[in-house]
Design an enzyme around this catalytic site. Sequence first.
Site, mmCIF file in Angstrom:
data_model
loop_
_atom_site.group_PDB
_atom_site.id
_atom_site.type_symbol
_atom_site.label_atom_id
_atom_site.label_comp_id
_atom_site.label_asym_id
_atom_site.label_seq_id
_atom_site.Cartn_x
_atom_site.Cartn_y
_atom_site.Cartn_z
ATOM 1 C CB SER A 7 10.655 62.663 -44.798
ATOM 2 O OG SER A 7 10.690 61.735 -43.748
ATOM 3 C CG ASN A 9 11.894 58.532 -40.423
ATOM 4 O OD1 ASN A 9 12.991 58.636 -39.891
ATOM 5 N ND2 ASN A 9 11.238 57.381 -40.505
ATOM 6 C CE LYS A 12 10.860 57.318 -44.598
ATOM 7 N NZ LYS A 12 9.631 57.732 -45.289
ATOM 8 C CD GLU A 38 -6.220 61.436 -44.437
ATOM 9 O OE1 GLU A 38 -6.814 60.384 -44.228
ATOM 10 O OE2 GLU A 38 -6.753 62.507 -44.815
ATOM 11 C CG ASP A 67 5.186 55.572 -48.443
ATOM 12 O OD1 ASP A 67 5.131 56.216 -47.370
ATOM 13 O OD2 ASP A 67 4.509 54.545 -48.641
ATOM 14 C CB SER A 68 10.356 53.133 -47.180
ATOM 15 O OG SER A 68 10.384 54.030 -46.083
ATOM 16 N N GLY A 174 13.738 51.667 -36.993
ATOM 17 C CA GLY A 174 12.543 50.897 -37.314
ATOM 18 C C GLY A 174 12.701 49.400 -37.079
ATOM 19 N NE ARG A 202 14.610 55.744 -46.678
ATOM 20 C CZ ARG A 202 14.442 54.745 -45.803
ATOM 21 N NH1 ARG A 202 15.473 54.177 -45.213
ATOM 22 N NH2 ARG A 202 13.229 54.329 -45.500
HETATM 23 P P1 ITT Z 1 7.502 60.170 -43.387
HETATM 24 O O1 ITT Z 1 6.209 59.664 -43.971
HETATM 25 O O2 ITT Z 1 7.365 61.483 -42.708
HETATM 26 O O3 ITT Z 1 8.624 60.136 -44.377
HETATM 27 P P2 ITT Z 1 7.456 57.700 -41.887
HETATM 28 O O4 ITT Z 1 8.391 57.096 -40.870
HETATM 29 O O5 ITT Z 1 5.985 57.671 -41.557
HETATM 30 O O6 ITT Z 1 7.948 59.172 -42.203
HETATM 31 P P3 ITT Z 1 6.882 55.972 -44.094
HETATM 32 O O7 ITT Z 1 5.459 56.374 -44.184
HETATM 33 O O8 ITT Z 1 7.662 55.821 -45.374
HETATM 34 O O9 ITT Z 1 7.727 56.989 -43.234
HETATM 35 O O10 ITT Z 1 6.950 54.631 -43.238
HETATM 36 C C1 ITT Z 1 8.107 53.906 -43.255
HETATM 37 C C2 ITT Z 1 8.140 52.961 -42.074
HETATM 38 O O11 ITT Z 1 8.685 51.714 -42.553
HETATM 39 C C3 ITT Z 1 9.126 53.470 -41.027
HETATM 40 O O12 ITT Z 1 8.469 54.206 -40.034
HETATM 41 C C4 ITT Z 1 9.741 52.188 -40.508
HETATM 42 O O13 ITT Z 1 8.895 51.608 -39.545
HETATM 43 C C5 ITT Z 1 9.726 51.277 -41.738
HETATM 44 N N1 ITT Z 1 10.997 51.414 -42.496
HETATM 45 C C6 ITT Z 1 11.182 51.970 -43.716
HETATM 46 N N2 ITT Z 1 12.475 51.943 -44.073
HETATM 47 C C7 ITT Z 1 13.131 51.375 -43.061
HETATM 48 C C8 ITT Z 1 14.480 51.080 -42.833
HETATM 49 O O14 ITT Z 1 15.427 51.395 -43.712
HETATM 50 N N3 ITT Z 1 14.811 50.495 -41.694
HETATM 51 C C9 ITT Z 1 13.861 50.175 -40.790
HETATM 52 N N4 ITT Z 1 12.558 50.435 -40.902
HETATM 53 C C10 ITT Z 1 12.181 51.026 -42.045
#
Ligand code: ITT
Length: 218
Positions: A7, A9, A12, A38, A67-68, A174, A202
Amino acid sequence: MKIYLASGNLNKKREMQQIFSGHTIVTPKDEGIEFDPEETGTDFYQNSMIKAKALWDLVHCPVIADDSGISVNALGGIPGVWSSRYAGPDYHKGKPDGSKISQAEQNAFLIQELNEAVKNGVDSTYFPNGPRSAYYSCSMVLMINPTKFYIAQENFEGTLIEDIKDSRGENGFGYDPIFFLPQFKKTAAEISPEEKNAISHRGKACAVIKKILDGLDL
Ligand code: ITT
């Protein structure tokens, strides 16, 4: 042990490091590894596997990928797997040029879309928390190698607030300031990190994966 997290992020990473205390969570960026696969999957499970495999191919040791996203029941699950790319009613799956809008704009658009749907009438018979129901999902993979892996997927139920002006809380990240938890009468950004980890998508997926990891002889 050292575990790579597939990740970029940092929110996370922070949440997961709290749960995987006793292990060291390392992101590709921490080690100067270029990593931006991708995410072509159409569900959380597919994307978590894509991220895990892409990082495993680079480091050849155990990795965790998640993935979330947030799904709004009345909108048929939008934005779901596209949560990080969501850019309002015209761009549920993200803008064609790949550019992103700010989180504040994403939050405002999502509330606006739900308000519109509610105004037009929503059959919420099977929604857990009424017409404004929404839920986060997290699919998490522990990949020891591409032929040996463990997956957990968990949800976190709540509702979306009615007005962006009522966004509240400094914790989390987020969509948390607009994600209301009826049992706490607070948003997910107002509860403490420990409270969130105990009940979140998560947090629960991490707990399952941690139990598996701790039971493995690696
Ligand atoms: P990586 O793919 O690099 O891990 P990303 O932020 O793009 O980073 P995701 O593709 O899993 O991660 O997208 C998850 C999005 O969903 C994240 O950017 C938030 O907008 C939202 N999200 C997921 N979990 C969350 C949480 O616990 N609290 C708030 N928003 C969340």
